[in-house]
Design a protein around this motif. Structure first.
Motif, short mmCIF file in Angstrom:
data_model
loop_
_atom_site.label_atom_id
_atom_site.label_comp_id
_atom_site.label_asym_id
_atom_site.label_seq_id
_atom_site.Cartn_x
_atom_site.Cartn_y
_atom_site.Cartn_z
N SER A 2 19.97 -166.09 34.70
CA SER A 2 20.72 -166.57 33.54
C SER A 2 20.94 -165.43 32.55
CB SER A 2 20.00 -167.73 32.86
OG SER A 2 18.80 -167.27 32.26
N ALA A 3 21.91 -165.65 31.66
CA ALA A 3 22.19 -164.69 30.59
C ALA A 3 22.67 -165.46 29.37
CB ALA A 3 23.25 -163.67 31.02
N PHE A 4 22.40 -164.89 28.22
CA PHE A 4 22.85 -165.44 26.94
C PHE A 4 24.05 -164.62 26.49
CE2 PHE A 4 22.74 -165.39 22.25
CZ PHE A 4 22.85 -166.75 22.00
N PHE A 5 25.20 -165.30 26.36
CA PHE A 5 26.43 -164.64 25.92
C PHE A 5 26.72 -165.00 24.48
CE2 PHE A 5 27.57 -165.36 30.58
CZ PHE A 5 27.07 -164.12 30.97
N TYR A 6 27.07 -164.01 23.69
CA TYR A 6 27.30 -164.21 22.26
C TYR A 6 28.65 -163.67 21.80
CZ TYR A 6 25.83 -159.36 22.27
OH TYR A 6 25.72 -158.02 22.54
N GLY A 7 29.42 -163.12 22.72
CA GLY A 7 30.70 -162.50 22.36
C GLY A 7 31.82 -162.95 23.26
N LYS A 32 33.69 -171.01 41.34
CA LYS A 32 32.68 -170.21 40.65
C LYS A 32 32.16 -170.94 39.42
CE LYS A 32 29.99 -166.86 39.87
NZ LYS A 32 28.84 -166.69 40.78
N LEU A 33 33.08 -171.50 38.65
CA LEU A 33 32.69 -172.23 37.45
C LEU A 33 31.76 -173.39 37.78
CD1 LEU A 33 33.07 -172.15 34.41
CD2 LEU A 33 35.07 -173.62 34.69
N SER A 34 32.00 -174.03 38.91
CA SER A 34 31.16 -175.18 39.30
C SER A 34 29.74 -174.78 39.65
CB SER A 34 31.80 -175.94 40.46
OG SER A 34 31.67 -175.21 41.67
N THR A 35 29.51 -173.49 39.93
CA THR A 35 28.15 -173.03 40.25
C THR A 35 27.36 -172.65 39.01
OG1 THR A 35 28.72 -170.68 40.49
CG2 THR A 35 28.98 -172.09 42.45
N LEU A 36 28.03 -172.63 37.86
CA LEU A 36 27.38 -172.21 36.62
C LEU A 36 27.07 -173.40 35.72
CD1 LEU A 36 29.71 -169.20 35.75
CD2 LEU A 36 27.51 -169.13 36.96
N LYS A 37 25.98 -173.30 35.00
CA LYS A 37 25.64 -174.29 33.98
C LYS A 37 25.76 -173.57 32.64
CE LYS A 37 21.91 -177.48 32.70
NZ LYS A 37 20.54 -177.91 33.06
N CYS A 74 24.18 -169.13 30.10
CA CYS A 74 24.87 -169.26 31.39
C CYS A 74 23.81 -169.16 32.48
CB CYS A 74 25.91 -168.15 31.53
SG CYS A 74 26.78 -168.16 33.11
N GLU A 75 23.59 -170.28 33.16
CA GLU A 75 22.61 -170.33 34.25
C GLU A 75 23.35 -170.44 35.58
OE1 GLU A 75 18.91 -172.71 32.48
OE2 GLU A 75 20.84 -173.71 32.09
N GLY A 76 22.71 -169.97 36.64
CA GLY A 76 23.31 -170.03 37.97
C GLY A 76 23.95 -168.73 38.41
#
Length: 161
Positions: A2-7, A32-37, A74-76
């Motif tokens: 996972s990553a934390f996006f701020y921009g 791709k979008l369906s694999t991400l939370k 963003c997880e996954g």
């Protein structure tokens, strides 16, 4: 992973361009979008800054423990995604592990705290930081289309393919 996006990576358009590349079918993007939370989260003890003359922000550790940054967890993500994100962020940022808390939404009502995740921390110098907040909506409505048309960061990502 996972990553934390701020921009800019909070924009699905930018995120999918980084993770999937250029000129891919809509089905690939949707897959791709369906694999991400993706869910809103907050990072405490840090501050987001607009950067002088740039359309993207930087986050640095704050001197105030009360400071916080609202962003997107963003997880996954897979290892290949992280390599593409590393290339996109370049040498102005270091990927570090931080802890965030999610914010309850209709889709994800539970609030979770102390979630370890990756953060791209601004390391290119405090002289580039403005003393104001960077605004996602202003970026999406104003600069995003032109910004996406010719970014050297995308070229770095595309070389990984």
């Amino acid at each position: 992973m996972s990553a934390f996006f701020y921009g800019t990576l909070q924009s699905e358009t930018v995120l999918l361009r980084v993770l999937c590349g250029a000129d891919v079918p809509n089905e690939t993007l949707a897959s791709k979008l369906s694999t991400l939370k993706l869910r809103p989260a907050v990072l405490k003890g840090y501050r987001r800054h607009a950067l002088k003359g740039l359309d993207y922000p930087g986050v640095v550790k704050s001197v105030s423990a009360e400071s916080s940054v609202l962003g997107l967890l963003c997880e996954g993500l897979n290892r290949h995604d992280i390599l593409r994100l590393d290339a996109f962020e370049g040498d102005e940022y270091d990927r570090v592990t931080v802890t965030v808390s999610t914010i309850g939404t209709t889709e994800y009502p539970a609030i979770e705290t102390n979630i370890p995740t990756q953060l791209y921390l601004w390391t290119a110098g405090t002289e580039h930081l403005e003393d104001r907040e960077w605004e996602l909506e202003k970026f999406i409505q104003g600069a995003q289309v032109e910004w996406m048309s010719d970014r050297c960061e995308f070229k770095m990502v595309d070389q990984l393919v």
